[in-house]
Design a protein around this motif. Structure first.
Motif: not given
Length: 333
Positions: A12, A70-71, A189, A192
């Motif tokens: 992460s 990337e995600h 994605y 978040t």
């Protein structure tokens, strides 16, 4: 002997997950002579930072850059890894939501065995690897013989293998560009959303007194709060306590709650399912108190106490007060 062991390590913002160290411990238990390689996927500078961190504990780090990482999703990782891994490989994944999603399909594509949720390694005889797994919600251990001659994909329960001080390496980073067409993903994605801090930020405490359904009712929560007060700790909890609305969501530890890195973790009346253990990072000293001597939490605890927390916690609080009154530091021998 196993030809080669790979560990897929998530990260992460360029910081590798703590399971990276635990997977290296498992690999050495399986076959200390087998070459060990970490696989890291991503895109951009965060990928480089993660690889640099892992080369200190792995002999080799495969850096697999790809725009779809990337995600990363289990779908994108599950599509790339079979193209990168050689046949006959033994692959280790964390037994979390991501690993459980990737593992079965990966084993099929690699034509290897699949063993889920291991908590122990028995021995390797030829190509037969004997492992210990959790079954029926963690209530039973099963001993499994796995044929690794065609490779295997194994998921490892977080916290089941204590992260020892790793042997320092200066591993080589290998850039592995995998030519796989970018196809539309069924999952993408979006963003978040950080959990609110709530009245107490449990991520900032060195000691946590964490309660599960063994607390029985909300009227008993002050028992844990009193102990936490004496220890300079915070009260956290497992999901059943939040689901019952006895404590706020911000107090929950686990895969659907918060990730914490305390030095000491008191698991009080908590069974110890992998979803809860996934929220514990940094290899804390775990003290488990549970009246069910078969509770999975005892598999990962440094100290286990078979007792009813309703009776035991007040006694423990009195002892802490006694130590403090004599000016004996808590934890001194």
């Amino acid at each position: 002997m196993i030809p080669r062991i790979f560990a897929y390590v998530r990260h992460s913002n360029g910081i590798p997950d703590d399971m990276g160290v635990q997977l290296s411990v498992v690999a050495k238990k399986i076959d200390a002579s087998a070459p060990l390689t970490a696989i890291v996927t991503g895109f951009g500078p965060n990928l480089d930072r993660a690889c640099e961190a892992l080369r200190a504990i792995y002999q080799e780090v495969w850096k697999i850059p790809h725009p779809s990482f990337e995600h990363p999703t289990p779908e994108s990782v599950g599509r790339i890894l079979p193209a990168a891994l050689p046949q006959g490989s033994v692959v280790l994944l964390a037994h979390d939501h991501f690993g459980m999603d990737v593992g079965p399909g990966l084993s099929i594509k690699l034509n290897g065995a699949y063993v889920a949720d291991i908590v122990g390694v028995d021995q390797l005889q030829g190509s037969t690897l004997k492992l210990i797994c959790k079954e029926y919600g963690g209530q039973f251990n099963t001993h499994v013989a796995c044929d690794t001659s065609a490779g295997a994909v194994i998921t490892v329960r977080p916290g089941a293998f204590k992260a020892k001080e790793p042997v320092p390496f200066s591993g080589e980073i290998v850039n592995r560009v995998v030519d796989v067409p970018v196809t539309p993903s069924r999952r993408r994605y979006i963003g978040t959303i950080a959990a609110p801090a709530g009245d107490v930020d449990i991520t900032r405490f060195d000691i946590l007194v964490s309660i599960g359904r063994g607390i029985q009712k909300p009227d008993n929560i002050p028992i844990a709060e009193e102990l936490a007060k004496e220890l300079g700790a915070a009260v956290s909890c497992s999901r059943p306590v939040v689901d019952a609305k006895w404590l706020d969501k911000s107090r929950q530890v686990g895969s659907s709650g918060k990730t914490v890195k305390p030095k000491v973790y008191l698991a009080c009346g908590i069974s110890g399912q992998f979803q809860h253990l996934a929220g514990l990072k940094g290899s804390p000293f775990i003290i488990a108190i549970n009246k069910n001597r078969q509770a999975p939490i005892f598999q990962v605890a440094d100290i286990g106490v078979v007792a009813d927390i309703i009776e035991f916690l007040p006694e423990l609080t009195d002892k802490v007060r006694e130590f403090k009154a004599k000016r004996i530091p808590v934890g001194a021998r």
